[in-house]
Design a protein around this motif. Structure first.
Motif, PDB file in Angstrom:
ATOM      1  N   SER A  34      16.671  18.538  84.544  1.00  0.00           N
ATOM      2  CA  SER A  34      15.703  19.668  84.155  1.00  0.00           C
ATOM      3  C   SER A  34      16.572  21.252  84.743  1.00  0.00           C
ATOM      4  CB  SER A  34      14.593  19.912  84.962  1.00  0.00           C
ATOM      5  OG  SER A  34      15.314  19.130  86.594  1.00  0.00           O
ATOM      6  N   VAL A  35      15.841  22.237  84.567  1.00  0.00           N
ATOM      7  CA  VAL A  35      16.102  23.553  84.956  1.00  0.00           C
ATOM      8  C   VAL A  35      15.162  23.748  85.975  1.00  0.00           C
ATOM      9  CG1 VAL A  35      17.933  23.960  83.279  1.00  0.00           C
ATOM     10  CG2 VAL A  35      15.448  24.769  83.986  1.00  0.00           C
ATOM     11  N   VAL A  36      15.312  25.128  87.526  1.00  0.00           N
ATOM     12  CA  VAL A  36      14.247  25.283  88.224  1.00  0.00           C
ATOM     13  C   VAL A  36      14.392  26.835  88.197  1.00  0.00           C
ATOM     14  CG1 VAL A  36      13.312  24.848  90.175  1.00  0.00           C
ATOM     15  CG2 VAL A  36      14.682  23.310  89.743  1.00  0.00           C
ATOM     16  N   ALA A  37      13.162  27.830  88.208  1.00  0.00           N
ATOM     17  CA  ALA A  37      13.445  28.626  87.555  1.00  0.00           C
ATOM     18  C   ALA A  37      13.296  29.526  88.744  1.00  0.00           C
ATOM     19  CB  ALA A  37      12.361  29.001  86.579  1.00  0.00           C
ATOM     20  N   CYS A  75      20.666  22.535  74.485  1.00  0.00           N
ATOM     21  CA  CYS A  75      19.682  22.274  75.706  1.00  0.00           C
ATOM     22  C   CYS A  75      18.157  22.136  74.320  1.00  0.00           C
ATOM     23  CB  CYS A  75      19.656  21.833  76.649  1.00  0.00           C
ATOM     24  SG  CYS A  75      20.829  21.688  77.586  1.00  0.00           S
ATOM     25  N   HIS A  76      17.464  21.232  74.671  1.00  0.00           N
ATOM     26  CA  HIS A  76      15.980  21.699  74.439  1.00  0.00           C
ATOM     27  C   HIS A  76      15.497  21.877  75.580  1.00  0.00           C
ATOM     28  CE1 HIS A  76      17.354  21.616  70.204  1.00  0.00           C
ATOM     29  NE2 HIS A  76      17.836  20.883  70.517  1.00  0.00           N
ATOM     30  N   ILE A  77      14.430  22.991  75.449  1.00  0.00           N
ATOM     31  CA  ILE A  77      13.516  23.523  76.740  1.00  0.00           C
ATOM     32  C   ILE A  77      12.888  23.787  76.148  1.00  0.00           C
ATOM     33  CG2 ILE A  77      13.913  24.428  79.200  1.00  0.00           C
ATOM     34  CD1 ILE A  77      16.704  24.383  79.071  1.00  0.00           C
ATOM     35  N   CYS A  78      11.771  23.703  76.482  1.00  0.00           N
ATOM     36  CA  CYS A  78      10.184  23.594  76.308  1.00  0.00           C
ATOM     37  C   CYS A  78      10.734  23.945  75.094  1.00  0.00           C
ATOM     38  CB  CYS A  78       9.928  25.095  77.026  1.00  0.00           C
ATOM     39  SG  CYS A  78       9.249  23.901  78.553  1.00  0.00           S
ATOM     40  N   GLY A  79      10.900  22.980  73.407  1.00  0.00           N
ATOM     41  CA  GLY A  79      10.890  23.450  72.566  1.00  0.00           C
ATOM     42  C   GLY A  79      11.842  24.942  71.899  1.00  0.00           C
ATOM     43  N   GLN A  80      12.824  25.346  72.890  1.00  0.00           N
ATOM     44  CA  GLN A  80      13.443  26.144  72.179  1.00  0.00           C
ATOM     45  C   GLN A  80      14.424  25.600  72.862  1.00  0.00           C
ATOM     46  OE1 GLN A  80      13.052  29.575  74.237  1.00  0.00           O
ATOM     47  NE2 GLN A  80      10.874  29.870  73.692  1.00  0.00           N
ATOM     48  N   MET A  81      16.129  26.041  71.868  1.00  0.00           N
ATOM     49  CA  MET A  81      17.471  25.904  71.792  1.00  0.00           C
ATOM     50  C   MET A  81      18.316  26.901  72.803  1.00  0.00           C
ATOM     51  SD  MET A  81      20.407  26.022  71.162  1.00  0.00           S
ATOM     52  CE  MET A  81      21.036  27.636  69.310  1.00  0.00           C
TER      53      MET A  81
END
Length: 80
Positions: free
Chosen positions: A23-26, A57-63
């Motif tokens: 995961s990534v943290v904003a 990566c695919h994050i929240c449906g976005q590449m």
């Protein structure tokens, strides 16, 4: 124009030593899970400079491309 945005990443290490981002943290503290990692290669960021390991990566449906440069993670961020 793009620049590097260094971010916090939660990652897992396999017993073989492979690093897998989870995961990534904003900057606002919200965590976004990485749905899928489709490619891991050594590459340069053509938009913002720098080089390292590039994770597709695919994050929240976005590449998105996520880079591990030495010991720091960054994404390519478009300047406002």
């Amino acid at each position: 124009m793009h620049h590097k945005q260094y971010i916090q990443v939660v990652a897992s290490f396999t017993k073989e030593g492979k690093i897998i981002p989870l995961s990534v943290v904003a900057d606002n503290g919200l965590s976004y899970p990485i749905d899928k990692v489709t490619q891991i290669i050594n590459a340069s960021s053509l938009k913002s400079g720098g080089a390292g390991i590039r994770y597709t990566c695919h994050i929240c449906g976005q590449m998105r491309y996520l880079f591990l440069e030495d010991t720091r993670w960054f994404i390519e961020k478009k300047e406002a």
